[in-house]
Enzyme design. Structure first.
Site, PDB file in Angstrom:
ATOM      1  N   THR A  16      40.155  36.419  43.681  1.00 16.24           N
ATOM      2  CA  THR A  16      40.339  35.026  43.255  1.00 16.24           C
ATOM      3  C   THR A  16      40.900  34.180  44.396  1.00 16.24           C
ATOM      4  O   THR A  16      40.491  33.030  44.588  1.00 16.24           O
ATOM      5  CB  THR A  16      41.262  34.959  42.028  1.00 16.24           C
ATOM      6  OG1 THR A  16      40.715  35.762  40.979  1.00 16.24           O
ATOM      7  CG2 THR A  16      41.403  33.535  41.523  1.00 16.24           C
ATOM      8  N   LYS A  37      32.346  32.324  37.590  1.00 16.36           N
ATOM      9  CA  LYS A  37      32.891  33.606  37.134  1.00 16.36           C
ATOM     10  C   LYS A  37      31.941  34.132  36.074  1.00 16.36           C
ATOM     11  O   LYS A  37      32.095  33.864  34.865  1.00 16.36           O
ATOM     12  CB  LYS A  37      34.298  33.417  36.555  1.00 16.36           C
ATOM     13  CG  LYS A  37      34.964  34.712  36.112  1.00 16.36           C
ATOM     14  CD  LYS A  37      35.438  35.560  37.291  1.00 16.36           C
ATOM     15  CE  LYS A  37      36.175  36.796  36.804  1.00 16.36           C
ATOM     16  NZ  LYS A  37      36.745  37.592  37.905  1.00 16.36           N
ATOM     17  N   ASP A  54      40.510  33.162  35.632  1.00 18.09           N
ATOM     18  CA  ASP A  54      40.213  33.205  37.068  1.00 18.09           C
ATOM     19  C   ASP A  54      39.508  31.930  37.514  1.00 18.09           C
ATOM     20  O   ASP A  54      39.816  31.371  38.578  1.00 18.09           O
ATOM     21  CB  ASP A  54      39.352  34.422  37.403  1.00 18.09           C
ATOM     22  CG  ASP A  54      40.120  35.727  37.287  1.00 18.09           C
ATOM     23  OD1 ASP A  54      41.360  35.680  37.186  1.00 18.09           O
ATOM     24  OD2 ASP A  54      39.483  36.793  37.281  1.00 18.09           O
ATOM     25  N   GLU A 118      32.440  35.156  41.495  1.00 16.27           N
ATOM     26  CA  GLU A 118      33.514  36.148  41.595  1.00 16.27           C
ATOM     27  C   GLU A 118      33.282  37.268  40.599  1.00 16.27           C
ATOM     28  O   GLU A 118      33.090  37.024  39.406  1.00 16.27           O
ATOM     29  CB  GLU A 118      34.883  35.509  41.342  1.00 16.27           C
ATOM     30  CG  GLU A 118      36.023  36.516  41.454  1.00 16.27           C
ATOM     31  CD  GLU A 118      37.373  35.977  41.033  1.00 16.27           C
ATOM     32  OE1 GLU A 118      38.311  36.795  40.906  1.00 16.27           O
ATOM     33  OE2 GLU A 118      37.489  34.763  40.791  1.00 16.27           O
ATOM     34  N   ALA A 120      34.208  40.876  38.446  1.00 21.24           N
ATOM     35  CA  ALA A 120      35.327  41.382  37.661  1.00 21.24           C
ATOM     36  C   ALA A 120      35.568  42.827  38.073  1.00 21.24           C
ATOM     37  O   ALA A 120      34.686  43.672  37.923  1.00 21.24           O
ATOM     38  CB  ALA A 120      35.017  41.296  36.163  1.00 21.24           C
TER      39      ALA A 120
END
Length: 248
Positions: A16, A37, A54, A118, A120
């Protein structure tokens, strides 16, 4: 089509932080970059839609204020349980839908030409009993930007992650090291320096960093750290993360 998929060697590696800094850095250079995200666990359902923590952190660090429709495209697959995507999806009885995510990415790219996604967790975090985070990265067609912590243990984690990405033919633009803990003693600093040097010699892609430790993601500070990485901008241009003809 420009952008990248920020992936990590594990959870809490600074994905992040790097996502926020990269979006801020590119925008400061005149590029219309935005975050995404694709899969968020630990999200909060509200009357107006999901809130992805995030994504909220990155938006706050980059001063971006998308409308509700754009926000939904930035976080198209959210789950309330704060756990692995496969478990969150199972508990919600709602599988991770790659088609939904790629449609959201296509629509988002019409608004912002450069998208910084991004991940996970790490690259082999399962989405279900058959698919992994690498399947999502591959579905987007974006090159990966690997984030790894600078300290003890990162050599094995980073090299294994790069092997997994290479085995799945996912191109890697670069590896960015981050300091995930406050400054330690001289021995810790020496280990971090040696890790960076060893990875630079062993990894198949360039290694940059480390990005300084920060309690909460600071887009401007991380952007400044990225700006000090000699050769990073050229590497991002060479690997399609940014448009070769874009502002510099």
């Amino acid at each position: 089509m420009s952008g990248c998929f920020v992936v990590g060697t594990d959870t809490e590696t600074g994905k992040t932080v790097v996502t926020a800094g990269l979006v801020r850095w590119l925008r400061d250079r005149g590029m219309d970059a935005a975050p995404m995200k694709p899969v968020q666990t630990g999200a909060t359902p509200t009357e107006t839609g999901w809130h992805a923590p995030d994504l909220d952190t990155v938006l706050a660090a980059t001063d971006l204020r998308p409308d509700a429709a754009t926000y939904a495209r930035m976080a198209p697959c959210c789950y309330e349980p704060a756990c692995s995507p496969h478990l969150a999806a199972r508990e919600a009885e709602r599988p991770v839908d790659l088609a939904t995510i790629t449609r959201a990415l296509t629509a988002l790219r019409r608004q912002h030409p450069t998208i910084v996604c991004e991940a996970a967790g790490g690259v082999l975090v399962p989405l279900d009993g058959e698919r992994f985070m690498t399947d999502l990265v591959a579905a987007t067609g974006l090159p990966a930007l690997l984030v790894a912590h600078a300290g003890l243990g990162t050599l094995n984690h980073t090299l294994l992650t790069l092997e997994a990405l290479r085995a799945r033919r996912i191109p890697v633009a670069a590896t960015v090291l981050t300091k995930t803990e406050p400054a330690g003693d001289a021995e810790t600093a020496a280990i971090q320096r040696d890790n960076a040097a060893m990875l630079d010699s062993l990894a198949p892609t360039p290694v940059f960093g480390p990005i300084p430790f920060m309690e909460t993601p600071d887009g401007a500070r991380t952007a400044a750290g990225l700006d000090q990485q000699a050769g990073l901008l050229d590497r991002l241009a060479a690997t399609g993360v940014i448009d070769n003809g874009g502002p510099r």
